[in-house]
Design an enzyme around this catalytic site. Sequence first.
Site, PDB file in Angstrom:
ATOM      1  CB  SER A  36      31.292  59.245  42.451  1.00  0.00           C
ATOM      2  OG  SER A  36      30.781  58.718  43.650  1.00  0.00           O
TER       3      SER A  36
HETATM    4  N1  SAH Z   1      28.934  61.494  46.792  1.00  0.00           N
HETATM    5  C1  SAH Z   1      30.305  61.299  47.175  1.00  0.00           C
HETATM    6  C2  SAH Z   1      30.698  59.855  47.066  1.00  0.00           C
HETATM    7  C3  SAH Z   1      31.587  59.437  48.188  1.00  0.00           C
HETATM    8  S1  SAH Z   1      31.908  57.708  48.307  1.00  0.00           S
HETATM    9  C4  SAH Z   1      31.231  62.174  46.363  1.00  0.00           C
HETATM   10  O1  SAH Z   1      30.841  62.641  45.289  1.00  0.00           O
HETATM   11  O2  SAH Z   1      32.359  62.423  46.806  1.00  0.00           O
HETATM   12  C5  SAH Z   1      30.538  57.153  49.298  1.00  0.00           C
HETATM   13  C6  SAH Z   1      30.462  57.686  50.700  1.00  0.00           C
HETATM   14  O3  SAH Z   1      29.396  56.999  51.352  1.00  0.00           O
HETATM   15  C7  SAH Z   1      31.687  57.489  51.573  1.00  0.00           C
HETATM   16  O4  SAH Z   1      32.154  58.725  52.036  1.00  0.00           O
HETATM   17  C8  SAH Z   1      31.183  56.609  52.725  1.00  0.00           C
HETATM   18  O5  SAH Z   1      31.762  56.918  53.976  1.00  0.00           O
HETATM   19  C9  SAH Z   1      29.707  56.935  52.731  1.00  0.00           C
HETATM   20  N2  SAH Z   1      28.820  55.940  53.346  1.00  0.00           N
HETATM   21  C10 SAH Z   1      28.902  54.592  53.329  1.00  0.00           C
HETATM   22  N3  SAH Z   1      27.876  54.041  54.014  1.00  0.00           N
HETATM   23  C11 SAH Z   1      27.119  55.063  54.473  1.00  0.00           C
HETATM   24  C12 SAH Z   1      25.920  55.150  55.246  1.00  0.00           C
HETATM   25  N4  SAH Z   1      25.264  54.074  55.685  1.00  0.00           N
HETATM   26  N5  SAH Z   1      25.420  56.385  55.521  1.00  0.00           N
HETATM   27  C13 SAH Z   1      26.046  57.513  55.091  1.00  0.00           C
HETATM   28  N6  SAH Z   1      27.188  57.488  54.363  1.00  0.00           N
HETATM   29  C14 SAH Z   1      27.713  56.284  54.058  1.00  0.00           C
END
Ligand code: SAH
Length: 223
Positions: free
Chosen positions: A67
């Site tokens: 993000s």
């Molecule tokens: N907090 C992270 C953001 C990553 S993007 C950072 O700072 O890098 C969001 C993430 O949510 C992705 O890796 C995606 O695979 C995950 N995601 C999507 N749906 C999900 C779910 N139901 N449970 C767990 N993770 C999920």
Amino acid sequence: MTKTGLLDKYLEAREDMVRLLKDRGIADERVLKAMLQVERHLFVPIPLRNHAYDDAALPIGEGQTISQPFTVAVMTEALHVNEYDKVLEIGTGSGYQTAILAAMGIRVFTIERISSLLKTARQILESLNVKFVSKTSDGTIGWKEFSPFDGIVVTAGAPEIPKTLIEQLKVGGKLVVPVGSLDFQQMKVVTKLNENNEFEVADKADFKFVPLIGREGWHENDG
Ligand code: SAH
């Protein structure tokens, strides 16, 4: 968190990033301090390191992104949590948000649905001695075993507020979740009001997240 001290060639870039976050309205000193401390460049793919302190989301593989720093700051501030509080993060991704929360002294539980991403995130976090608890699973149904949480942060865009997550909050705790279409979402700060799981919602600005995929999220073939 840096072990290299004077050799931290990204320190100036990180200071500039934090100044920009302040200019954009982030006021919580604990959030700003954590974002100055955590080395975001370690959480992005090596070829993108020179962009690690741009205020931008960057690809981390598997079609997912780390993000944008401003987004991480807004969500962390909106949680209104304190040292030693328990926070559940849905969507570990790169592990950057996990590291920010841990740097604030928060006990972090984090769930990621893509195991290869969690594997990489774990390696980075462990190399930095970050303490956290994680699993590969569908985070839309929370992590009952460790509930109730003081705060829950969902770092992917949901079609609606996942109700199970409200059940796993303490009364007075906040669920920070972007809700909307697949194209853009509005940040919602949901406060649990009582044991009957009644809640109030405060709406924040619009953001663009990757989709939250799971039982109380989008389904694999949506969109
Ligand atoms: N907090 C992270 C953001 C990553 S993007 C950072 O700072 O890098 C969001 C993430 O949510 C992705 O890796 C995606 O695979 C995950 N995601 C999507 N749906 C999900 C779910 N139901 N449970 C767990 N993770 C999920």
